[in-house]
Write a protein that holds these residues in place. Structure first.
Motif, PDB file in Angstrom:
ATOM      1  N   ARG B  82       6.186 -15.334   7.870  1.00  0.00           N
ATOM      2  CA  ARG B  82       5.207 -15.705   8.892  1.00  0.00           C
ATOM      3  C   ARG B  82       5.602 -16.995   9.597  1.00  0.00           C
ATOM      4  O   ARG B  82       5.486 -17.130  10.807  1.00  0.00           O
ATOM      5  N   LEU B  83       6.091 -17.944   8.821  1.00  0.00           N
ATOM      6  CA  LEU B  83       6.527 -19.208   9.416  1.00  0.00           C
ATOM      7  C   LEU B  83       7.689 -18.982  10.374  1.00  0.00           C
ATOM      8  O   LEU B  83       7.738 -19.551  11.461  1.00  0.00           O
ATOM      9  N   SER B 150       7.065  -2.315  -3.295  1.00  0.00           N
ATOM     10  CA  SER B 150       6.672  -1.043  -2.692  1.00  0.00           C
ATOM     11  C   SER B 150       6.251  -1.255  -1.239  1.00  0.00           C
ATOM     12  O   SER B 150       5.929  -2.378  -0.835  1.00  0.00           O
ATOM     13  N   GLU B 156       0.690  -5.204   2.551  1.00  0.00           N
ATOM     14  CA  GLU B 156      -0.316  -6.244   2.299  1.00  0.00           C
ATOM     15  C   GLU B 156       0.276  -7.628   2.479  1.00  0.00           C
ATOM     16  O   GLU B 156      -0.377  -8.523   3.009  1.00  0.00           O
ATOM     17  N   GLN B 159       0.855  -8.059   6.159  1.00  0.00           N
ATOM     18  CA  GLN B 159      -0.368  -7.782   6.930  1.00  0.00           C
ATOM     19  C   GLN B 159      -0.092  -6.862   8.108  1.00  0.00           C
ATOM     20  O   GLN B 159      -0.488  -7.129   9.245  1.00  0.00           O
ATOM     21  N   GLY B 163       2.169   2.436   7.626  1.00  0.00           N
ATOM     22  CA  GLY B 163       3.012   3.219   8.526  1.00  0.00           C
ATOM     23  C   GLY B 163       4.025   2.350   9.249  1.00  0.00           C
ATOM     24  O   GLY B 163       5.179   2.764   9.457  1.00  0.00           O
ATOM     25  N   TYR B 166       6.904   1.625   6.877  1.00  0.00           N
ATOM     26  CA  TYR B 166       7.843   2.751   6.782  1.00  0.00           C
ATOM     27  C   TYR B 166       8.715   2.839   8.027  1.00  0.00           C
ATOM     28  O   TYR B 166       9.931   3.061   7.940  1.00  0.00           O
TER      29      TYR B 166
END
Lengths: 274, 202
Positions: B82-83, B150, B156, B159, B163, B166
């Motif tokens: 993110r940074l 995974s 997560e 964020q 889909g 993938y």
């Protein structure tokens, strides 16, 4: 979706590539001076805001967004002088559960109250603070409405702050104001304190934070505090809507347990049939 | 070995998952990895120390690592991503810089000079292929292929929808494999270079 085989496990991938990936996995770390970095981190944590308790408990002593609050005070006073309000009552959205209902008329006036330092929460700075935070651009039309009103007699007094002192204190103890990350961290620290002392102000501050740090890295924490503050001031519908979206986006957030206690999900399980 | 991860590494990562870790504990355990991860993402050495500090200050602000599905260093890696995204940097890096980076990674190895050279070449090939990607695809590739997270966990951490993970992984693999095959060290690239030298095709 089924799990994809990793390149390392895929026999269709050349043995040379798999060997290269294996070596990359095993040699993932270049030399690094951990001791020096740790000292620097400790210094940064001390100057940037002090200890942070684990999610779900405790307060954040130390960092307060003093400049933001000082600008907010200036903005409020300026707005009041210009608006020529006829209202005689100080109105602050400090509703607690059991106070005003969500159907109370919306108010856009924000005023600073006096509060004695004795009533400050544990871990707060020795001086009092304004009970509300407002946009750093006083002339902005985007002032968030307060949706709950508490009679003056119920609102705790606030000690006036010296904004010059606050700015000097901030300059000496906090990180460079040109550092957006430091600003975001400092804002979050202040937001946590506001949530404990003035949830209505925390709602406003959190929304401002989302705007100012749209590219930031602390959205999850800020949004959780916004949701919990909305719940405390009685804005249940919005709190519920945001909580549902939060759960979908952050299914393993450490804030969920506290949120579950205060805000039920919109999708209630069907009643058990005998 | 399971899932391409040596057994003892997997056991340690399982133990790590169970404990809440403060920012200082995280730093001692993972700062070196995060510094290396930032280099792999394309950040120059001159900026890495400051970025490492920022990653762990954010971790401190978030209250440290809370046990969950992801390993602590994957959680920290997501903060690093993110940074880096916020920096909106161009990640172009020339081959010489990629080689220097590979030398740094190989320096920690207790091997003979010959083995170290071979290791360095391995790391160069992989890093050059990683350098063909932008930060989002690169991070997804590293977290999935090298860190064994995974797609759900990566979703997560970063964020983004599963889909999207993938999709990014699929493209990242295509780019990685194409860049790897075209790397200077590959047999086909060697033949092409020789043909050019000879002034025609073989």
């Amino acid at each position: 979706m089924s799990a994809l085989p990793r390149l390392l496990e895929d026999p269709a991938v050349s043995e040379k590539l798999r060997a290269d990936l294996r070596r990359t996995q095993l040699h993932a770390v270049a030399p690094f001076d951990t001791a020096a970095g740790l000292e620097r981190l400790r210094a940064g944590m001390k100057s940037g805001g002090g200890p942070v308790t684990p999610p779900g408990g405790g307060t954040v002593p130390g960092a307060s967004w003093k400049l933001f609050a000082a600008l907010g005070v200036a903005g409020v006073v300026g707005w009041m002088l210009l608006s020529g309000s006829s209202e005689s009552r100080t109105q602050i959205g400090t509703a607690r559960p059991g106070a005003q209902t969500p159907n109370a008329p919306l108010k856009t006036k924000l005023e600073v109250e006096k509060r004695t330092s004795d009533s400050s929460p544990k871990g707060a700075p020795p001086e009092g603070r304004p009970s509300v935070g407002v946009s750093s651009s006083p002339g902005s039309a985007d002032v968030e409405p307060i949706t709950a009103v508490v009679p003056l007699s119920a609102a705790p007094p606030v000690v006036e702050r010296n904004s010059d002192t606050d700015l000097r204190a901030r300059d000496s103890s906090e990180r460079d104001t040109n550092d957006p990350l430091a600003d975001e961290i400092s804002h979050l620290g202040s937001l946590r304190e506001l949530h404990q002392t003035d949830p209505a102000a925390a709602v406003i501050s959190a929304r401002e934070g989302h705007k100012m740090f749209a590219q930031g890295v602390l959205f999850e924490e800020r949004e959780a505090l916004l949701i919990l503050s909305l719940s405390e001031v009685g804005q249940s519908a919005e709190a519920l809507r945001r909580a549902d979206a939060f759960r979908a986006r952050f299914p393993r957030s450490a804030f969920l347990s506290k949120m579950q206690q205060l805000i039920p999900t919109s999708k209630q399980p069907p009643p058990a049939t005998p | 070995m399971k899932d391409g991860v040596p057994g003892d590494m997997k056991e340690e990562s399982e133990r790590e998952k169970e404990a809440w870790l403060s920012a200082e504990e995280l730093f001692v355990a993972h700062a070196a990895y995060i510094a290396s991860f930032l280099r792999r993402l394309g950040m120059p050495a001159s900026e890495v120390d400051d970025l490492v500090q920022d990653v762990f200050l954010i971790a401190h602000t978030k209250g440290g690592f809370t046990p969950g599905e992801a390993r602590p260093r994957s959680w920290l890696s997501a903060i690093a991503v993110r940074l880096v995204q916020n920096k909106r940097r161009s990640f172009a890096r020339n081959r010489e810089e990629a080689n220097e980076l590979a030398m740094e990674f190989a320096a920690t190895s207790d091997k003979t000079p010959g083995e170290r050279l071979e290791l360095q070449r391995s790391l160069e090939r992989v890093q050059a292929a990683l350098d063909s990607m932008d930060v989002e695809h690169r991070a997804t590739f590293i977290l999935y292929e090298l860190e064994n997270e995974s797609c759900q966990t990566i979703s997560e951490l970063l964020q983004v929808p599963v889909g999207t993970v993938y999709s990014r992984l699929h493209k990242a693999r295509q780019r990685f494999l194409a860049a790897y095959e075209n790397s200077d060290d590959s047999p086909s690239a060697g033949l092409a270079a020789l043909a050019l030298f000879m002034g025609g095709s073989l």
